[in-house]
Structure formats: C-alpha cells, structure tokens
Design a protein around this motif. Sequence first.
Motif, PDB file in Angstrom:
ATOM      1  N   GLU A 126     -19.901   3.763  26.126  1.00  0.00           N
ATOM      2  CA  GLU A 126     -19.723   4.045  27.552  1.00  0.00           C
ATOM      3  C   GLU A 126     -21.038   4.475  28.195  1.00  0.00           C
ATOM      4  O   GLU A 126     -21.798   5.251  27.634  1.00  0.00           O
ATOM      5  N   ARG A 127     -21.276   3.985  29.427  1.00  0.00           N
ATOM      6  CA  ARG A 127     -22.521   4.286  30.130  1.00  0.00           C
ATOM      7  C   ARG A 127     -22.363   5.529  31.017  1.00  0.00           C
ATOM      8  O   ARG A 127     -23.233   6.391  31.045  1.00  0.00           O
ATOM      9  N   ILE A 128     -21.270   5.593  31.762  1.00  0.00           N
ATOM     10  CA  ILE A 128     -20.979   6.766  32.593  1.00  0.00           C
ATOM     11  C   ILE A 128     -19.673   7.368  32.097  1.00  0.00           C
ATOM     12  O   ILE A 128     -18.640   6.699  32.080  1.00  0.00           O
ATOM     13  N   GLU A 129     -19.714   8.633  31.719  1.00  0.00           N
ATOM     14  CA  GLU A 129     -18.556   9.296  31.140  1.00  0.00           C
ATOM     15  C   GLU A 129     -18.086  10.429  32.048  1.00  0.00           C
ATOM     16  O   GLU A 129     -18.874  11.298  32.426  1.00  0.00           O
ATOM     17  N   ASP A 130     -16.816  10.403  32.399  1.00  0.00           N
ATOM     18  CA  ASP A 130     -16.205  11.454  33.213  1.00  0.00           C
ATOM     19  C   ASP A 130     -15.618  12.497  32.273  1.00  0.00           C
ATOM     20  O   ASP A 130     -14.595  12.247  31.619  1.00  0.00           O
ATOM     21  N   ARG A 131     -16.256  13.658  32.197  1.00  0.00           N
ATOM     22  CA  ARG A 131     -15.798  14.725  31.320  1.00  0.00           C
ATOM     23  C   ARG A 131     -15.014  15.790  32.067  1.00  0.00           C
ATOM     24  O   ARG A 131     -14.821  16.894  31.582  1.00  0.00           O
ATOM     25  N   GLY A 132     -14.560  15.454  33.270  1.00  0.00           N
ATOM     26  CA  GLY A 132     -13.762  16.382  34.060  1.00  0.00           C
ATOM     27  C   GLY A 132     -14.614  17.398  34.787  1.00  0.00           C
ATOM     28  O   GLY A 132     -14.699  17.390  36.012  1.00  0.00           O
ATOM     29  N   SER A 133     -15.265  18.267  34.037  1.00  0.00           N
ATOM     30  CA  SER A 133     -16.129  19.275  34.634  1.00  0.00           C
ATOM     31  C   SER A 133     -17.580  18.803  34.697  1.00  0.00           C
ATOM     32  O   SER A 133     -18.444  19.541  35.192  1.00  0.00           O
TER      33      SER A 133
ATOM     34  N   SER B  42     -25.558   8.002  30.495  1.00  0.00           N
ATOM     35  CA  SER B  42     -26.445   7.765  29.357  1.00  0.00           C
ATOM     36  C   SER B  42     -27.079   6.389  29.513  1.00  0.00           C
ATOM     37  O   SER B  42     -26.377   5.378  29.522  1.00  0.00           O
ATOM     38  N   VAL B  43     -28.384   6.369  29.643  1.00  0.00           N
ATOM     39  CA  VAL B  43     -29.083   5.118  29.914  1.00  0.00           C
ATOM     40  C   VAL B  43     -28.750   4.061  28.864  1.00  0.00           C
ATOM     41  O   VAL B  43     -28.497   2.904  29.199  1.00  0.00           O
TER      42      VAL B  43
ATOM     43  N   GLY C  77     -26.160   4.294  26.676  1.00  0.00           N
ATOM     44  CA  GLY C  77     -24.770   4.399  26.253  1.00  0.00           C
ATOM     45  C   GLY C  77     -24.541   5.599  25.359  1.00  0.00           C
ATOM     46  O   GLY C  77     -25.445   6.083  24.682  1.00  0.00           O
ATOM     47  N   GLN C  78     -23.295   6.069  25.367  1.00  0.00           N
ATOM     48  CA  GLN C  78     -22.946   7.300  24.652  1.00  0.00           C
ATOM     49  C   GLN C  78     -23.174   7.203  23.146  1.00  0.00           C
ATOM     50  O   GLN C  78     -23.440   8.201  22.491  1.00  0.00           O
ATOM     51  N   GLN C  79     -23.049   6.016  22.580  1.00  0.00           N
ATOM     52  CA  GLN C  79     -23.126   5.865  21.122  1.00  0.00           C
ATOM     53  C   GLN C  79     -24.470   5.319  20.651  1.00  0.00           C
ATOM     54  O   GLN C  79     -24.585   4.869  19.510  1.00  0.00           O
ATOM     55  N   ALA C  80     -25.479   5.364  21.484  1.00  0.00           N
ATOM     56  CA  ALA C  80     -26.781   4.822  21.101  1.00  0.00           C
ATOM     57  C   ALA C  80     -27.340   5.554  19.885  1.00  0.00           C
ATOM     58  O   ALA C  80     -27.195   6.773  19.763  1.00  0.00           O
ATOM     59  N   PRO C  81     -27.984   4.848  18.967  1.00  0.00           N
ATOM     60  CA  PRO C  81     -28.576   5.514  17.793  1.00  0.00           C
ATOM     61  C   PRO C  81     -29.704   6.453  18.208  1.00  0.00           C
ATOM     62  O   PRO C  81     -30.393   6.223  19.205  1.00  0.00           O
ATOM     63  N   LEU C  82     -29.876   7.513  17.427  1.00  0.00           N
ATOM     64  CA  LEU C  82     -30.859   8.539  17.755  1.00  0.00           C
ATOM     65  C   LEU C  82     -32.265   7.960  17.876  1.00  0.00           C
ATOM     66  O   LEU C  82     -33.025   8.348  18.767  1.00  0.00           O
ATOM     67  N   GLU C  83     -32.613   7.038  17.008  1.00  0.00           N
ATOM     68  CA  GLU C  83     -33.957   6.467  17.033  1.00  0.00           C
ATOM     69  C   GLU C  83     -34.221   5.760  18.365  1.00  0.00           C
ATOM     70  O   GLU C  83     -35.315   5.867  18.939  1.00  0.00           O
ATOM     71  N   ALA C  84     -33.216   5.040  18.862  1.00  0.00           N
ATOM     72  CA  ALA C  84     -33.369   4.352  20.149  1.00  0.00           C
ATOM     73  C   ALA C  84     -33.510   5.350  21.288  1.00  0.00           C
ATOM     74  O   ALA C  84     -34.320   5.165  22.202  1.00  0.00           O
ATOM     75  N   LYS C  85     -32.729   6.436  21.248  1.00  0.00           N
ATOM     76  CA  LYS C  85     -32.819   7.460  22.295  1.00  0.00           C
ATOM     77  C   LYS C  85     -34.205   8.092  22.335  1.00  0.00           C
ATOM     78  O   LYS C  85     -34.797   8.284  23.399  1.00  0.00           O
ATOM     79  N   ARG C  86     -34.707   8.455  21.164  1.00  0.00           N
ATOM     80  CA  ARG C  86     -35.989   9.164  21.101  1.00  0.00           C
ATOM     81  C   ARG C  86     -37.155   8.285  21.550  1.00  0.00           C
ATOM     82  O   ARG C  86     -38.122   8.775  22.137  1.00  0.00           O
ATOM     83  N   SER C  87     -37.073   7.003  21.302  1.00  0.00           N
ATOM     84  CA  SER C  87     -38.188   6.120  21.626  1.00  0.00           C
ATOM     85  C   SER C  87     -38.143   5.570  23.045  1.00  0.00           C
ATOM     86  O   SER C  87     -39.151   5.084  23.556  1.00  0.00           O
TER      87      SER C  87
END
Length: 275
Positions: free
Chosen positions: A136-143, A148-149, A151-161
């Motif tokens: 998911e790209r945009i997540e509604d968590r209520g509050s 997430s550019v 996506g919510q499940q992106a691997p850590l290595e991709a996020k960091r780089s």
Amino acid sequence: MMITPWSEWDLDALCARLLLIGFDLDNTLANSKRPMSAAMAHRFSELTRRIDVAVITGGRYELVVSQILDVLEPTADLARLHLMPTSGTCYRRWKDGRWERVFSHDLNADQRARARASLERRAREQGLWVERVWGERIEDRGSQITFSVLGQQAPLEAKRSFDPDGTLKERLAAAVAVDLPDLKVHAGGYTSIDVAGQGIDKAFAVRELASITGVPVERMAFVGDRMEPGGNDYPAAQAGVRGVSVTCPADTLVLIDGLLERLPAPERSVRAGDR
C-alpha cells in the motif's frame, strides 16, 4: 536534551534513575514490518518484568500485535507494557484480560480525505509517485495518514538507498504542510510522510506517558534508530527523555542485555493465565 549512542551510555548511571524505557519498533526492536526475533522476544519479555516498557511507533496497532505481542513469551508482564502506535496518537494498556484503548486522537473524514488528496497530488508533482511499489502507498491508520514513497512493504535496503539524506522526503512534507495548515505533517521513516493532528508526535507521546503514569520524563529513556534531528525518534528526546541511539535490532539486543544485568530481578513470576 541528551542523545547518546547506545554503546557510550554509562548503563549503571542510566539504570539508577530509570523508571520507564520506551522503544521505537521498526529497525529498533525488529526489522521493518517483521516480528521480533526469538532472542529479542525473550529479552523484551524479561525486561517487562523489571521495569515499565513503552513502544512508541509510527506503525499501526495491528503491526504492534504481529511484531511484538504475538511473539512475547508467557512470562511477559503485560501490565507493565504501554503501547503507543501511530506516533502516540493512540494509547493502549492491558486491563481485564484485553488491550484497552485509553485514548485515540482520530482524524475526521474531511481531514483524512484532504490528507490523502494532498499527499498524492504533491507526490506526483515532485516525481515521487513512483511506478514500482511494495504494498500500500497511502495508508489510513485512523489517527494518522501515512504515505510511503516505495510502499508499506518495501525492503529496508530499498528504503535506505532511495533518499539517504532525506531531502526528497523533507521537500514533500513541506509541500503537503502548506495544503494542510490545520494538521501536523512530518517526515516519518526512511521514505514516509505522516499526517496527524496538530502537536502530535513522539514528544506528545512521551508527555502523555508522564502525565498518565506519573513518571517524570527525566526518569525515562527512549531507544530509537532515527534519533538525529529530523528523524522520527528525535521528538522523544526533545521532550526531555534520555535518548539512546541504535542503528539496528542487534544493537538493541546488546543494550537490553546490559539493562537486564543491572535492573533488579522480579520478585514474582507472571503466569500465562494472568495474561
């Protein structure tokens, strides 16, 4: 304000004043979106028998359940555990055999709709509505609304780089903040933007903990992997707690071992039936 790398803390001095310790979740207690390791679950469970423990995370409550609660050992003292998902906009405590919601500062329907619209529009304008995403790209968590550019499940290595100095994320947050002057917009994790009510972040969570528990903030510590200015754990240190900086769960594991060596052993056991 005091922020020190975990390996440089005088743990004897820290434990002498410590009444409550808080933790970030992703990349502090567990790898992103993954359950705590068996070793971490064992240490974390034992820590709850020694001292009050808070988890303050930008993630939703369901992730706290899957990453922490589902892997805790039966001996964990749930009564000493404070759960504050979505950056402290929600607070849960164990009472009468269930996790009771103490408060939740939910956004209303109009605020959520405007947040989603602004996040998508500004991300497209800035070239951050990328073609390949994980989950998911945009997540509604209520509050809290979280973009997430990658996506919510992106691997850590991709996020960091993707945005190592945070420039892209900060630029996006600034643009969205212009659209939503009644809300708080701040950079969250490595590639995420969080939108919540004004004044609500991990500093708010720390102050609420102090108010509800009666534990002064100066007798708390907070452990996180994003303790630098602009990081989503930094506001906790700004609230006055002792900031403990880690880089990964392996650091946290060694830190907790040091705490367990110094904190008094529990006087009683917590039976599975007490949970």
